[in-house]
Design a protein around this motif. Structure first.
Motif, short mmCIF file in Angstrom:
data_model
loop_
_atom_site.label_atom_id
_atom_site.label_comp_id
_atom_site.label_asym_id
_atom_site.label_seq_id
_atom_site.Cartn_x
_atom_site.Cartn_y
_atom_site.Cartn_z
N HIS A 41 -26.92 8.73 -13.53
CA HIS A 41 -27.34 7.36 -13.76
C HIS A 41 -28.67 7.12 -13.04
O HIS A 41 -29.15 7.99 -12.33
CB HIS A 41 -26.28 6.39 -13.24
N TYR A 42 -29.23 5.96 -13.22
CA TYR A 42 -30.42 5.55 -12.47
C TYR A 42 -30.00 5.04 -11.11
O TYR A 42 -28.94 4.42 -10.97
CB TYR A 42 -31.17 4.43 -13.21
N LEU A 43 -30.84 5.29 -10.11
CA LEU A 43 -30.56 4.84 -8.75
C LEU A 43 -31.88 4.34 -8.14
O LEU A 43 -32.81 5.12 -7.95
CB LEU A 43 -29.99 5.99 -7.92
N TRP A 91 -29.70 -0.06 -2.22
CA TRP A 91 -29.80 0.61 -3.51
C TRP A 91 -28.89 -0.04 -4.54
O TRP A 91 -27.94 -0.74 -4.20
CB TRP A 91 -29.49 2.10 -3.40
N ILE A 92 -29.25 0.25 -5.79
CA ILE A 92 -28.44 -0.20 -6.92
C ILE A 92 -28.43 0.94 -7.94
O ILE A 92 -29.47 1.53 -8.24
CB ILE A 92 -28.99 -1.51 -7.53
N ALA A 93 -27.25 1.28 -8.44
CA ALA A 93 -27.07 2.34 -9.43
C ALA A 93 -26.68 1.69 -10.75
O ALA A 93 -25.81 0.81 -10.79
CB ALA A 93 -25.99 3.32 -8.99
N PHE A 94 -27.33 2.11 -11.84
CA PHE A 94 -27.10 1.48 -13.13
C PHE A 94 -27.40 2.45 -14.25
O PHE A 94 -28.00 3.50 -14.05
CB PHE A 94 -27.97 0.21 -13.26
N HIS A 115 -23.30 0.26 -11.70
CA HIS A 115 -22.27 1.20 -11.26
C HIS A 115 -21.83 0.92 -9.83
O HIS A 115 -20.66 0.87 -9.54
CB HIS A 115 -22.77 2.65 -11.37
N TYR A 116 -22.79 0.77 -8.93
CA TYR A 116 -22.50 0.46 -7.53
C TYR A 116 -23.79 0.05 -6.84
O TYR A 116 -24.88 0.23 -7.37
CB TYR A 116 -21.84 1.64 -6.81
N ASN A 123 -41.70 -0.42 0.08
CA ASN A 123 -41.76 0.52 -1.04
C ASN A 123 -40.39 0.65 -1.70
O ASN A 123 -39.37 0.29 -1.11
CB ASN A 123 -42.21 1.90 -0.59
N ALA A 124 -40.39 1.22 -2.89
CA ALA A 124 -39.15 1.50 -3.61
C ALA A 124 -39.29 2.86 -4.29
O ALA A 124 -40.40 3.35 -4.50
CB ALA A 124 -38.88 0.42 -4.65
N PHE A 125 -38.16 3.47 -4.60
CA PHE A 125 -38.21 4.70 -5.40
C PHE A 125 -37.04 4.72 -6.38
O PHE A 125 -35.96 4.22 -6.10
CB PHE A 125 -38.27 5.96 -4.54
N LEU A 126 -37.31 5.30 -7.55
CA LEU A 126 -36.35 5.34 -8.65
C LEU A 126 -35.96 6.78 -8.92
O LEU A 126 -36.82 7.64 -9.13
CB LEU A 126 -36.97 4.73 -9.91
N ILE A 127 -34.67 7.02 -8.94
CA ILE A 127 -34.11 8.32 -9.34
C ILE A 127 -33.58 8.16 -10.75
O ILE A 127 -32.80 7.24 -11.03
CB ILE A 127 -33.00 8.75 -8.37
N ARG A 128 -34.02 9.04 -11.64
CA ARG A 128 -33.60 8.99 -13.03
C ARG A 128 -32.43 9.95 -13.26
O ARG A 128 -32.28 10.92 -12.52
CB ARG A 128 -34.77 9.37 -13.93
N PRO A 129 -31.64 9.72 -14.32
CA PRO A 129 -30.53 10.62 -14.61
C PRO A 129 -31.01 12.07 -14.77
O PRO A 129 -32.06 12.32 -15.36
CB PRO A 129 -29.97 10.10 -15.93
N TYR A 130 -30.26 12.98 -14.19
CA TYR A 130 -30.49 14.44 -14.28
C TYR A 130 -31.76 14.90 -13.58
O TYR A 130 -32.14 16.06 -13.72
CB TYR A 130 -30.47 14.91 -15.75
N GLU A 131 -32.40 14.05 -12.83
CA GLU A 131 -33.62 14.41 -12.10
C GLU A 131 -33.22 14.95 -10.73
O GLU A 131 -32.47 14.30 -10.00
CB GLU A 131 -34.47 13.14 -11.96
N ARG A 132 -33.73 16.11 -10.39
CA ARG A 132 -33.44 16.70 -9.08
C ARG A 132 -34.36 16.05 -8.05
O ARG A 132 -35.58 16.07 -8.20
CB ARG A 132 -33.64 18.20 -9.10
#
Length: 101
Positions: A33-35, A83-86, A14-15, A59-68
């Motif tokens: 989306h995932y970020l 970052w990468i959004a997909f 996505h971006y 380190n890295a962290f992953l944001i999942r869809p609809y996760e606050r």
């Protein structure tokens, strides 16, 4: 040839971007989306699912869809990250395959 190469909609970019944050800079909310963030330098916190993680360079962290989520740069040593959004129908399986899901 892998499924994701034959069918580009299996995973779609996505971006992407980068930021050298100001001290205390924060973000919160949900995404559709995932970020995935990779910390390049500095420190900060990431909060998801009621847990707070103290992160630093490497380190890295992953944001999942609809996760606050909430994340904030350190006041003294703010982080820089990329970052990468997909998203896509194969994304959960691909993340599981590499140990992120």
């Amino acid at each position: 040839m892998s499924e994701s190469i034959r069918h580009p909609e299996s995973i779609s970019l996505h971006y992407s971007g980068s930021e050298r944050c100001e001290p205390g800079h924060s973000c919160s909310g949900t995404r559709l989306h995932y970020l995935l963030h990779f910390v390049i330098s500095g420190r900060g916190i990431f909060n998801s699912g009621g847990k707070t993680y103290r992160l630093r360079a490497g380190n890295a962290f992953l944001i999942r869809p609809y996760e606050r989520t909430y994340y904030r740069a350190d006041d003294k040593e703010p982080w820089e990250y990329i970052w990468i959004a997909f998203n896509g129908r194969e994304t959960p399986r691909l993340l599981r395959d590499i140990g992120l899901e």
